[in-house]
Design a protein around this motif. Structure first.
Motif, PDB file in Angstrom:
ATOM      1  N   VAL A 120      65.717   6.344-107.639  1.00  0.00           N
ATOM      2  CA  VAL A 120      65.046   6.929-106.476  1.00  0.00           C
ATOM      3  C   VAL A 120      63.555   7.086-106.751  1.00  0.00           C
ATOM      4  N   LYS A 121      63.184   7.505-107.973  1.00  0.00           N
ATOM      5  CA  LYS A 121      61.758   7.640-108.317  1.00  0.00           C
ATOM      6  C   LYS A 121      61.065   6.286-108.266  1.00  0.00           C
ATOM      7  N   ASP A 122      61.718   5.241-108.757  1.00  0.00           N
ATOM      8  CA  ASP A 122      61.132   3.899-108.713  1.00  0.00           C
ATOM      9  C   ASP A 122      60.918   3.447-107.273  1.00  0.00           C
ATOM     10  N   ILE A 123      61.900   3.692-106.428  1.00  0.00           N
ATOM     11  CA  ILE A 123      61.781   3.292-105.022  1.00  0.00           C
ATOM     12  C   ILE A 123      60.688   4.096-104.335  1.00  0.00           C
ATOM     13  N   CYS A 124      60.612   5.377-104.612  1.00  0.00           N
ATOM     14  CA  CYS A 124      59.546   6.200-104.022  1.00  0.00           C
ATOM     15  C   CYS A 124      58.172   5.723-104.489  1.00  0.00           C
ATOM     16  N   GLY A 125      58.088   5.281-105.739  1.00  0.00           N
ATOM     17  CA  GLY A 125      56.829   4.718-106.231  1.00  0.00           C
ATOM     18  C   GLY A 125      56.464   3.452-105.480  1.00  0.00           C
ATOM     19  N   GLN A 126      57.446   2.588-105.201  1.00  0.00           N
ATOM     20  CA  GLN A 126      57.192   1.374-104.425  1.00  0.00           C
ATOM     21  C   GLN A 126      56.709   1.729-103.023  1.00  0.00           C
ATOM     22  N   VAL A 127      57.341   2.732-102.422  1.00  0.00           N
ATOM     23  CA  VAL A 127      56.960   3.137-101.071  1.00  0.00           C
ATOM     24  C   VAL A 127      55.531   3.659-101.060  1.00  0.00           C
ATOM     25  N   SER A 128      55.193   4.523-102.001  1.00  0.00           N
ATOM     26  CA  SER A 128      53.849   5.102-102.004  1.00  0.00           C
ATOM     27  C   SER A 128      52.784   4.056-102.334  1.00  0.00           C
ATOM     28  N   ASN A 129      53.127   3.033-103.117  1.00  0.00           N
ATOM     29  CA  ASN A 129      52.154   1.994-103.433  1.00  0.00           C
ATOM     30  C   ASN A 129      51.895   1.054-102.265  1.00  0.00           C
ATOM     31  N   HIS A 130      52.884   0.822-101.413  1.00  0.00           N
ATOM     32  CA  HIS A 130      52.771  -0.189-100.372  1.00  0.00           C
ATOM     33  C   HIS A 130      52.707   0.358 -98.949  1.00  0.00           C
ATOM     34  N   LEU A 131      52.871   1.656 -98.768  1.00  0.00           N
ATOM     35  CA  LEU A 131      53.039   2.169 -97.414  1.00  0.00           C
ATOM     36  C   LEU A 131      51.802   1.996 -96.553  1.00  0.00           C
ATOM     37  N   PHE A 132      50.634   2.358 -97.048  1.00  0.00           N
ATOM     38  CA  PHE A 132      49.429   2.331 -96.228  1.00  0.00           C
ATOM     39  C   PHE A 132      48.532   1.146 -96.574  1.00  0.00           C
TER      40      PHE A 132
END
Length: 145
Positions: A23-35
């Motif tokens: 979950v932490k890895d996925i959240c990191g992917q989201v925060s890196n690519h979201l905006f």
């Protein structure tokens, strides 16, 4: 029993830590690519995080001794497996059919149009107002029997 419980607690703890790490890895992917301009990976990660579209782990082909194979070796192994399925050995024994009763053939199918008497019988067996058959035609369409 105590050993089982302690092992079970340990396995649950390890699984929980692995899930938290995922979950932490996925959240990191989201925060890196979201905006960013390419937010596609973020949305894919959110889908995976929702649990509905979790990716299946890739399957692998194993050798005869149980080691994973890749590339051409895996293809050769799969091809050999299917070739083995397709090669059929003929039976070595012959079945003795003497004294066996042959199966009766199917009765002949009448391809002539039905007679008026057959139509009347069929209409009398139909329930009034109920659709039957392929064309969903009801008894009232054919007339009252």
């Amino acid at each position: 029993m105590a050993l089982y419980r302690s092992l079970r607690r340990e396995v649950d703890k390890i699984l929980k830590e692995a899930e938290e790490s995922r979950v932490k890895d996925i959240c990191g992917q989201v925060s890196n690519h979201l905006f960013t301009s390419g937010s596609g990976p973020a949305f894919k990660a959110i889908k995976e995080l929702s649990g509905k579209h979790r990716q299946q782990p890739p399957s692998c082909v194993l050798s005869e001794d149980g080691k994973p194979l890749d590339g051409p070796n895996a293809l050769r192994r799969v091809a050999g497996y299917f070739e083995g399925l397709l090669t059929v050995d003929h039976p070595t024994t012959v079945v003795d059919w003497t004294g066996q009763v042959p199966i009766a053939p199917d009765p002949p199918i009448n391809i002539e149009p039905p007679t008026l008497a057959e139509v009347k019988v069929a209409l009398s067996q139909m329930k009034t107002g109920r659709a039957v058959g392929v064309w969903h035609s009801c008894r009232t369409a054919f007339g009252r029997g």
